[in-house]
Write a protein that holds these residues in place. Structure first.
Motif, PDB file in Angstrom:
ATOM      1  N   MET A 143       5.624   6.144   4.546  1.00 41.88           N
ATOM      2  CA  MET A 143       6.763   4.997   4.625  1.00 41.88           C
ATOM      3  C   MET A 143       7.369   4.922   5.789  1.00 41.88           C
ATOM      4  O   MET A 143       7.410   3.746   6.313  1.00 41.88           O
ATOM      5  CB  MET A 143       7.444   5.160   3.533  1.00 41.88           C
ATOM      6  N   ILE A 144       7.622   6.270   6.472  1.00 40.17           N
ATOM      7  CA  ILE A 144       8.415   6.173   7.637  1.00 40.17           C
ATOM      8  C   ILE A 144       7.468   5.527   8.742  1.00 40.17           C
ATOM      9  O   ILE A 144       7.848   4.641   9.592  1.00 40.17           O
ATOM     10  CB  ILE A 144       8.509   7.378   8.074  1.00 40.17           C
ATOM     11  N   TYR A 145       6.169   5.906   9.069  1.00 36.26           N
ATOM     12  CA  TYR A 145       5.350   5.585   9.959  1.00 36.26           C
ATOM     13  C   TYR A 145       5.038   3.806   9.542  1.00 36.26           C
ATOM     14  O   TYR A 145       5.066   2.818  10.385  1.00 36.26           O
ATOM     15  CB  TYR A 145       4.143   6.290   9.970  1.00 36.26           C
ATOM     16  N   TYR A 146       4.709   3.547   8.196  1.00 35.80           N
ATOM     17  CA  TYR A 146       4.560   2.149   7.977  1.00 35.80           C
ATOM     18  C   TYR A 146       5.593   1.375   8.316  1.00 35.80           C
ATOM     19  O   TYR A 146       5.462   0.162   9.078  1.00 35.80           O
ATOM     20  CB  TYR A 146       3.999   1.971   6.281  1.00 35.80           C
ATOM     21  N   LEU A 147       6.916   1.660   7.935  1.00 33.81           N
ATOM     22  CA  LEU A 147       7.833   0.844   8.060  1.00 33.81           C
ATOM     23  C   LEU A 147       8.363   0.615   9.818  1.00 33.81           C
ATOM     24  O   LEU A 147       8.926  -0.227  10.147  1.00 33.81           O
ATOM     25  CB  LEU A 147       9.140   1.461   7.606  1.00 33.81           C
ATOM     26  N   SER A 148       8.099   1.568  10.553  1.00 37.83           N
ATOM     27  CA  SER A 148       8.281   1.780  11.905  1.00 37.83           C
ATOM     28  C   SER A 148       7.194   0.620  12.398  1.00 37.83           C
ATOM     29  O   SER A 148       7.744  -0.072  13.185  1.00 37.83           O
ATOM     30  CB  SER A 148       8.200   3.124  12.379  1.00 37.83           C
ATOM     31  N   SER A 149       6.190   0.522  11.916  1.00 39.19           N
ATOM     32  CA  SER A 149       5.185  -0.361  12.448  1.00 39.19           C
ATOM     33  C   SER A 149       5.690  -1.803  12.037  1.00 39.19           C
ATOM     34  O   SER A 149       5.426  -2.683  12.758  1.00 39.19           O
ATOM     35  CB  SER A 149       3.702  -0.250  11.979  1.00 39.19           C
ATOM     36  N   GLN A 150       6.282  -1.693  10.789  1.00 41.48           N
ATOM     37  CA  GLN A 150       6.596  -3.152  10.407  1.00 41.48           C
ATOM     38  C   GLN A 150       7.821  -3.952  11.133  1.00 41.48           C
ATOM     39  O   GLN A 150       8.013  -4.839  11.571  1.00 41.48           O
ATOM     40  CB  GLN A 150       6.922  -3.027   8.778  1.00 41.48           C
ATOM     41  N   GLU A 157      14.787  -3.272  16.049  1.00 42.88           N
ATOM     42  CA  GLU A 157      14.984  -1.921  16.524  1.00 42.88           C
ATOM     43  C   GLU A 157      14.524  -0.979  15.602  1.00 42.88           C
ATOM     44  O   GLU A 157      15.103  -1.003  14.413  1.00 42.88           O
ATOM     45  CB  GLU A 157      16.369  -1.879  17.252  1.00 42.88           C
ATOM     46  N   ILE A 158      13.761  -0.041  15.953  1.00 45.60           N
ATOM     47  CA  ILE A 158      13.440   1.209  14.755  1.00 45.60           C
ATOM     48  C   ILE A 158      14.849   2.160  14.871  1.00 45.60           C
ATOM     49  O   ILE A 158      15.147   2.545  15.781  1.00 45.60           O
ATOM     50  CB  ILE A 158      12.077   1.914  15.302  1.00 45.60           C
ATOM     51  N   PRO A 159      14.981   2.274  13.431  1.00 39.83           N
ATOM     52  CA  PRO A 159      16.015   3.426  13.267  1.00 39.83           C
ATOM     53  C   PRO A 159      15.541   4.980  13.548  1.00 39.83           C
ATOM     54  O   PRO A 159      14.350   5.172  13.661  1.00 39.83           O
ATOM     55  CB  PRO A 159      16.446   3.277  11.908  1.00 39.83           C
TER      56      PRO A 159
END
Length: 1024
Positions: A143-150, A157-159
């Protein structure tokens, strides 16, 4: 609940700290451009300018801002040097304390790059995304890597990692608590009683569904009958729980998550659940998952059984025809003789009629005499032989009655296998062919006892003519096998679908729903990163320009004799040669590694775990489980037990320092496919960091990948296994489809039926991971379809298959063929692209690709369902038509670019070498799978790939160490040439067999990772 521990400390540092740049990357990301220069214009102090550029560069590279204290000194020095500013003039402490200035700089950077800050609106968007992913039970790490990509695709801006971890922990609590509350609000006493009946109060007694956890893979009638009885029990409970399941609306991934937990758990763990609503949630999901997956399994058994019966009938027919070949030849000769006699009679009659000297009455008399003579001759023949019987046999030959009689014989045994299956299956009446549905419903209502009233509208005209005997009585056995064969054809073609299924639903059920598509189209397209494809006309105009230019360039090269590798034959066909790349005689990598003598595999895995910490990726199956993790030794033992095909029991007996029961529990709860893949990704990420791995790339900025299938025997009954006489003889097997990149790491693999086309799985592999972004992907002809060119174009990867006979491939254009003929071109299109078809279905194509990009449904399922239709589905026709544009462009480039052709050959050689490597690692039990399900086979395959990648990484580190220890530049160049001309997929120096003593793993690593990462090889590289 405490915050979930999702990433390791090293991964958190990588996520939350600024990226570490190479000299080339510093030059790229800290370069001045039209957007940065205006931001610096009004800045006076050197500190502000340097820090603005640093924040700019870090954000360009990662989409994130970082703490000032974490700025890398090497980057500060570089930027100060570029600005010609003394380092002592830069005061980072002052900049950190003036927060408003730093935040203002961030705001300016976001505006200049057209990014949105991570504000309340962005947080609300991210919350929605998190909820959707949590409902699907995506692993938190993914989820972390997928949502960073999204976020990056949405230009948000990525949190921080901390923010992600907090929200994911909260959302998982909310999602599960919501489901538990739904259970409490909707469960009935009858449902509670049904669930309680599954679990005995006494843990010593066997519980009802212990047998439900194991699927039937046997095609024996008694096993199918026993499995049908189990399914009947599941079906009863499913319908009792149906209203509760409707209220829960569990996605397929959610039901699979809870069901797998139940499957792994012991009875005592279920009985000890304090919250009964939570227990009922798990049991309800287990029932749903069982009902769906067993229906799929029944379809697999049905298709295997029907195909087996039809093959048996065909073989009997062939044998029968061979035995009757002499008689058939004799009958055919009789037909020929009779035809010749009739022709002779007609000729004689014609001669009589045309005699002008004869009167009409005389002509009639002569004709009657000729006919009488012919009839007398026929009587003589009929007296000598059974003429009527021969005529009947000839008629049977023409109507193929023998084949239907053989089918009737075969039907008796087939009914023992599939009667119960047909009765058990729940077909979707709305999305299925009504003629076949009518026949199935009749069959089920009659409990298989067919009579004269049986529907026949699904039968072909020829079959209708033969289905009744001479007395007009229905041939029941023949009817049944014809019904079963039509059902099999309809299932394969998509005109007969299941209501409850994972793999056999209608194509529309797998796509984003029309309602959601219409209401959220733009947002979905943006989330999938397909905004540039929104306008079909614009896309086609751009492709036309590129394609026309390619036709011009390739033909100009030919007309000017600038392409010496192509020649044309008299019929206009061309022959394209691809000379092999000549390599200098250098020392091989195997020779270089031979100095290590034999290195035990256990030592290699221990070394690689120390530098990559891949064992930390093995987390408990339960997302919320915070129990102690198993030791690295247990993880390594499990990997070897699976990856070497040794098995847990055997490795427990031949090893020292490992407890078999503890190992079995570790493998049960920690060896999930996502965990093994995450561990694999850690190793691949470290391979990518090593400078030496870049020597295998033919272009620094291009990642070239490839995939290929390898056949493996399956030693047990398995529905996934299939016959392939070429590979298995009379046995069955599967195909392991593996993906390899140009750095020789294996980044994805899956197990498919040996009879399946590999092409459907290409996109699955390319979209699966975050560590390898493929720019070019190559396959052999098994991985090629025209639709793959379309799909890979949408995901941003160039599809580059190796065609067996390139001159037989059709290419296309937007203009008529004559247009190019008039220009004197030798490479000509076969026909024009049907642009109207593409435009008409462009919206459906986008919905199809967005479904794949957002991972709503795997590409393999969509392509298999779409390509299975008896007549090409209009959407599939449109996708193929679009793919033909991309294919034509690729073939023209392929003809022109010798270097590309050579690299494709080289990359496909790598994946073929990886197949040999696989056999060496997967050495026990004659390289055969001894497990039945796809899930178990894929876990074994992933473990095998991890061991292979560990050996590859170990080889890289050893060779890097050799380079660092080599002093003379000339020797370094020779060493680099040897590496570049060889392959790090070498294993002759690895001892994979023997007794494994886990108490003697050397904790002292032979590698200094910091030192290895310090190697810079650009100064030693000889010109290509």
């Amino acid at each position: 609940m405490p915050r979930l521990s999702i990433l390791t400390k090293d991964e958190i540092n990588l996520f939350d700290k600024p990226p570490r740049f190479s000299p080339e990357q510093r030059q790229k990301y800290f370069s001045f451009n039209d957007k940065l220069i205006p931001l610096l214009k009004n800045l006076r102090s050197a500190t502000n300018k340097v820090c603005m550029i640093l924040q700019w560069g870090y954000f360009r590279a990662s989409g994130r801002f970082f703490l000032i204290d974490d700025f890398h000194l090497a980057d500060v020095r570089y930027v100060a040097h570029v600005l010609n500013t003394p380092l002592q003039d830069i005061n980072l402490t002052e900049y950190r304390e003036k927060r408003k200035i730093a935040f203002e700089h961030q705001r300016m950077i976001l505006a200049a790059m057209n990014f949105r800050p991570f504000d309340m609106e962005a947080k609300a968007w991210l919350q929605t995304q998190l909820e959707n992913l949590a409902i699907k039970h995506m692993q938190p790490r993914e989820m972390i890597y997928y949502l960073s990509s999204q976020c990056h695709q949405q230009q948000i801006e990525i949190p921080t990692y901390h923010y992600f971890a907090e929200r994911i922990t909260q959302i998982y609590n909310v999602v599960e608590n919501t489901l538990i509350q739904l259970v409490k609000n909707n469960i009935t006493p009858e449902q509670k009683e049904a669930f309680h009946s599954l679990l005995p109060s006494d843990p010593v007694k066997p519980f009802l569904f212990s047998d439900w956890k194991v699927y039937c893979h046997s095609l024996k009638a008694k096993d199918i009958q026993a499995d049908s009885e189990l399914f009947s029990q599941i079906k009863d409970v499913f319908y009792v729980a149906s209203q509760l399941l409707k209220a829960l609306q569990l996605s397929s991934s959610s039901s699979e998550y809870y069901a797998t937990w139940v499957k792994k758990a012991k009875l005592s763990q279920l009985l000890q659940m304090p919250d009964k609503a939570k227990l009922f949630l798990h049991l309800a999901a287990f029932i749903q998952h069982q009902f769906y997956s067993r229906q799929d399994a029944f379809i697999d058994i049905f298709l295997h059984s029907v195909q087996g019966a039809l093959n048996k009938a065909k073989n009997k027919r062939l044998t029968h025809e061979q035995l009757q070949r002499t008689e058939r030849t004799k009958l055919i000769q009789k037909l020929v003789d009779e035809k010749e006699q009739l022709e002779s009679l007609i000729l004689e009659i014609a001669n009589v009629i045309h005699v002008e000297t004869l009167s009409d009455s005389k002509k009639v008399s002569e004709v009657k005499l000729l006919i009488q003579q012919h009839q007398d001759l026929q009587k003589i023949f009929s007296q000598q032989e059974d003429y009527a019987g021969q005529k009947k046999k000839i008629k049977q030959l023409l109507t193929d009655n023998d084949y239907y009689e053989i089918l009737e014989e075969v039907s008796i045994s087939l009914q023992r296998y599939v009667n119960t299956i047909v009765k058990a299956l729940e077909f979707n009446q709305e999305s299925s062919d009504q003629n076949i549905i009518m026949a199935i419903q009749y069959f089920k209502n009659k409990e298989g006892n067919i009579d004269q009233e049986a529907p026949t509208s699904f039968l072909e005209a020829k079959q209708l003519a033969i289905i009744y005997d001479a007395s007009q009585k229905l041939r029941v056995s023949l009817y049944k096998i014809l019904l079963f064969s039509h059902m099999a054809s309809c299932i394969k073609s998509g005109s007969l679908t299941l209501s409850y299924s994972y793999r056999y639903k209608a194509i529309q059920d797998y796509l984003i729903s029309p309602e959601r598509w219409q209401s959220q189209k733009q947002q979905l397209i943006e989330s999938a990163g397909l905004t540039k494809f929104t306008d079909a006309n614009q896309v086609l105009v751009q492709l036309k320009t590129v394609l026309d230019k390619s036709y011009y360039q390739v033909n100009q090269e030919i007309m000017q004799n600038n392409n010496p590798h192509i020649r044309f034959e008299s019929d206009g066909k061309f022959i394209l040669a691809t000379p092999r790349v000549e390599k200098k005689n250098t020392e091989t990598i195997s020779d270089l590694l031979s100095d290590t003598s034999f290195v035990p595999i256990i030592q290699i895995l221990g070394d690689i775990n120390r530098v990559s910490q891949f064992a930390n990726s093995f987390k408990h199956y339960s997302i919320k489980n915070q129990k102690l993790k198993p030791t690295a030794e247990l993880i390594i033992a499990g990997l070897m037990a699976k990856g070497h095909n040794i098995g847990i029991n055997k490795i427990g007996h031949i090893s020292v320092g490992i407890n078999s029961n503890t190992l079995r529990q570790t493998v049960n709860w920690f060896f999930t496919l996502p965990n093994i893949q995450a561990a694999n990704h850690r190793i691949i990420a470290l391979i990518n960091k090593l400078a030496l791995s870049s020597v295998f790339r033919y272009k620094p900025e291009v990642t070239h990948t490839s995939s290929d299938g390898q056949k493996y025997y399956v030693a047990v009954d398995s529905l996934l296994a299939n016959y392939s006489f070429k590979y298995f003889g009379k046995d069955k097997g599967v195909s392991v489809y593996t993906f390899v990149d140009d750095k020789q790491s294996l980044f994805y693999s899956t197990v498919i039926s040996a009879s399946e086309r590999e092409a459907a799985y290409v996109v699955d592999g390319l979209l699966h991971n975050t560590v390898v972004k493929s720019n070019i992907h190559s396959t052999d002809m098994h991985g090629y379809t025209e639709s793959m060119f379309a799909a890979t174009h949408f995901i941003g990867t160039s599809f580059a298959p190796r065609f067996k006979q390139l001159n037989r491939q059709q290419i296309y254009s937007f203009s008529a063929r004559q247009t190019y003929v008039n220009k004197g071109y030798k490479i000509l299109p076969s026909r024009m692209i049907n642009s109207n078809l593409i435009r008409e279905y462009w919206d459906d194509i986008l919905r199809f690709m967005v479904t794949i990009k957002l991972k709503e449904t795997p590409a393999s399922i969509l392509f298999k369902r779409l390509s299975s239709y008896a007549k090409d589905h209009p959407l599939y026709q449109a996708i193929k038509e679009f793919g033909r544009i991309i294919k034509s462009q690729y073939i023209l480039t392929y003809i022109e670019d010798l270097k590309l052709r050579q690299e494709i050959e080289k990359q496909l050689n790598r994946v073929e070498l990886s197949n040999k490597f696989s056999k060496a690692v997967f050495f026990d039990k004659d390289h055969e799978f001894t497990v039945a399900s796809r899930e178990e086979q894929e876990i074994i395959t992933a473990c095998k790939s991890l061991i292979q990648n560990a050996i590859v990484l170990w080889n890289y580190m050893y060779l890097t160490q050799c380079l660092l220890n080599t002093k003379a530049d000339a020797e370094k160049q020779n060493l680099l040439a040897a590496v570049k001309n060889g392959s790090v997929m070498t294993w002759q120096h690895v001892n994979m067999r023997g007794e494994y003593d886990f108490t003697k793993i050397d904790n002292k690593s032979r590698f200094d990772l910091e030192k290895l990462l310090s190697l810079k090889i650009s100064s030693y590289m000889a010109p290509t």
